[in-house]
Design an enzyme around this catalytic site. Structure first.
Site, PDB file in Angstrom:
ATOM      1  N   HIS A 274      -2.210   0.395   0.427  1.00 20.89           N
ATOM      2  CA  HIS A 274      -2.851   1.302  -0.526  1.00 20.89           C
ATOM      3  C   HIS A 274      -2.497   2.757  -0.257  1.00 20.89           C
ATOM      4  O   HIS A 274      -2.484   3.575  -1.164  1.00 20.89           O
ATOM      5  CB  HIS A 274      -4.369   1.135  -0.472  1.00 20.89           C
ATOM      6  CG  HIS A 274      -5.096   2.132  -1.330  1.00 20.89           C
ATOM      7  ND1 HIS A 274      -5.008   2.116  -2.712  1.00 20.89           N
ATOM      8  CD2 HIS A 274      -5.866   3.197  -1.013  1.00 20.89           C
ATOM      9  CE1 HIS A 274      -5.722   3.119  -3.199  1.00 20.89           C
ATOM     10  NE2 HIS A 274      -6.245   3.784  -2.196  1.00 20.89           N
ATOM     11  N   CYS A 275      -2.179   3.111   0.991  1.00 27.15           N
ATOM     12  CA  CYS A 275      -2.095   4.530   1.351  1.00 27.15           C
ATOM     13  C   CYS A 275      -0.726   5.172   1.140  1.00 27.15           C
ATOM     14  O   CYS A 275      -0.574   6.079   0.335  1.00 27.15           O
ATOM     15  CB  CYS A 275      -2.534   4.718   2.802  1.00 27.15           C
ATOM     16  SG  CYS A 275      -4.285   4.391   3.077  1.00 27.15           S
ATOM     17  N   ILE A 276       0.281   4.721   1.889  1.00 26.00           N
ATOM     18  CA  ILE A 276       1.538   5.459   1.947  1.00 26.00           C
ATOM     19  C   ILE A 276       2.260   5.546   0.601  1.00 26.00           C
ATOM     20  O   ILE A 276       2.763   6.603   0.245  1.00 26.00           O
ATOM     21  CB  ILE A 276       2.464   4.877   3.030  1.00 26.00           C
ATOM     22  CG1 ILE A 276       1.737   4.877   4.382  1.00 26.00           C
ATOM     23  CG2 ILE A 276       3.725   5.717   3.164  1.00 26.00           C
ATOM     24  CD1 ILE A 276       2.525   4.239   5.487  1.00 26.00           C
ATOM     25  N   ASP A 279      -0.940   7.690  -1.865  1.00 23.74           N
ATOM     26  CA  ASP A 279      -1.665   8.918  -1.550  1.00 23.74           C
ATOM     27  C   ASP A 279      -0.872  10.203  -1.760  1.00 23.74           C
ATOM     28  O   ASP A 279      -1.392  11.169  -2.336  1.00 23.74           O
ATOM     29  CB  ASP A 279      -2.197   8.870  -0.116  1.00 23.74           C
ATOM     30  CG  ASP A 279      -3.243   7.784   0.083  1.00 23.74           C
ATOM     31  OD1 ASP A 279      -3.582   7.118  -0.919  1.00 23.74           O
ATOM     32  OD2 ASP A 279      -3.700   7.593   1.218  1.00 23.74           O
TER      33      ASP A 279
END
Length: 440
Positions: A274-276, A279
């Site tokens: 979900h992050c890299i 975001d």
């Protein structure tokens, strides 16, 4: 005694009632940490399946053991519900909901807005709210502050308190978990930071306060932008090394012997989780409103997004070198998770690689010991993991390693396969010099 002092006292004495909005990969571990610290925690999630599972004392997230859930549910320290009205009795609320990107590349704030609107119905004096969902700088002040405070006639920093503390969950990791990973905390006012910090310090070992919610929001984006750009760099390095006839993995290992000024990153078939992959694009999107083009972010995103296509082109070339057409060939993809040894497929490059192989006419199957079923919403396909791994390896014209799960016996796979394309260098110890193995 002021509202702030009263609330801090309740938090330090573990008398404050805690609410967690969203019981997923971030919210459930956080709820567990607070419950184990002695707080009484109520988790709120619209998904009745999650609530039913927790009520029965059963975990649905690998990082949270069922015996832990069973214990804190039985002791009364954790309860779960789909009913947001319980928030009227809650003193401290953490919002841990998803923040995906839309197809257009802009942040989908619908989950944060929905959770905020539900919370706003039950806001009261003496409440502290912390947003944990990763988002663009300014979200806490621009979206939550008006809906929760101003619209309810509550004065921020006096009647209620609002802060941002970015989640730092890394699924599958055992050395750094929610309890011992330092938490950044930034409040709308100094009083907000003080209250929110006092709350989190009651369960988490290190809380690092910053001057504002915007600084905390930006710190999260810096963490993941740093990783995204460096991964983009080594992915491009892999492309350059292939054209130069140089082993990129040997180059990276050599550079990593330097004890200072270098941090090792490795190439792969694309970004997942979900992050890299997501975001940094919040920041890129936000900066467009300031007429600023975040060039590093855009370039790294372009390189990383194109890696699945590059991997498929390498597979096609390698099979052509072996006088075998990709169209009509049986291809077995190993690993669907976005990283090793977990069951998380969010943004996994495996989905893109499979889809691209199918469009090239390949007959694609996959295997993943942690993920029995996958589907691609945009392209509308779905498939089940093959049951007999080694049989499928032997039958495949090409075996493509996308996720380097430790469970795989790479020596046996290499020995049994006709051809292996290894996008993770997982076969490095068993296939050096083996002509039927091609490494990214």
């Amino acid at each position: 005694m002021s509202t702030k002092e009263t609330l801090i006292k309740k938090l330090k004495n573990k008398e404050a009632r805690i609410g967690i909005l969203g019981l997923g990969y971030v919210g459930l571990p956080l709820a567990v940490v607070f419950a184990e610290a002695g707080f009484h925690v109520t988790g709120v999630d619209p998904d009745s399946r999650k609530v039913d599972s927790l009520t029965k004392g059963i975990s649905y997230i690998p990082d949270v053991k069922t015996e832990v859930i069973e214990k804190i549910v039985k002791s009364g320290h954790l309860t779960a519900t789909t009913d947001f009205s319980v928030l009227k009795e809650i003193d401290a609320v953490s919002i841990c909901v998803p923040t995906p990107l839309r197809q257009t590349g802009d942040p989908d704030m619908s989950f944060i807005i929905s959770a905020t609107e539900e919370l706003a119905k039950y806001m009261h004096k003496g409440m502290v709210v912390v947003l944990e969902s990763t988002t663009y700088p300014g979200t806490t002040r621009e979206l939550l502050l008006p809906k929760l405070g101003v619209d309810n006639g509550l004065t921020i920093g006096e009647d209620w308190f609002l802060a941002f503390s970015p989640e730092r969950v890394d699924p599958g990791r055992e050395d750094f978990t929610t309890i011992n990973t330092p938490k950044v905390m930034g409040g709308i006012t100094p009083a907000c930071s003080e209250v929110a910090t006092a709350w989190y310090e009651g369960a988490i070992k290190i809380v690092h306060s910053v001057s504002s919610a915007e600084a905390a929001e930006m710190s999260k984006l810096l963490e993941n932008t740093f990783r995204m750009i460096n991964i983009g760099l080594v992915n491009e390095l892999a492309i350059m090394c292939e054209r130069l006839g140089v082993d990129v993995w040997e180059v990276i290992d050599a550079a990593a012997t330097k004890p200072f000024g270098f941090m090792k990153f490795t190439p792969g078939p694309g970004l997942g989780g979900h992050c890299i992959p997501i975001d940094p694009l919040y920041l890129s999107w936000k900066m467009k409103s300031f007429n600023y083009n975040a060039r590093f972010i855009e370039l790294a995103s372009e390189i990383n997004t194109n890696m699945p296509r590059y991997v498929v082109s390498r597979i096609l070339d390698a099979m052509n070198d072996r006088s075998k057409a990709l169209k009509g060939s049986k291809v077995l993809v190993l690993g669907a998770a976005y990283k090793p040894d977990i069951d998380d497929v969010r943004e996994s490059p495996a989905l893109d690689v499979i889809g691209l192989l199918q469009k090239k006419g390949a007959q694609v199957e996959y295997h993943d010991p942690y993920i029995p079923h996958i589907h691609h919403e945009h392209d509308g396909w779905h498939m089940d993991s093959v049951r007999d791994l080694m049989k499928s390896v032997r039958e495949a014209d090409a075996v493509v390693i996308i996720t380097d799960h430790k469970e795989y016996d790479y020596k046996a796979i290499v020995e049994s396969a006709k051809f292996v394309f290894d996008s993770r260098n997982a076969t490095r110890k068993v296939a050096k010099g083996n002509e039927k193995v091609v490494v990214l």
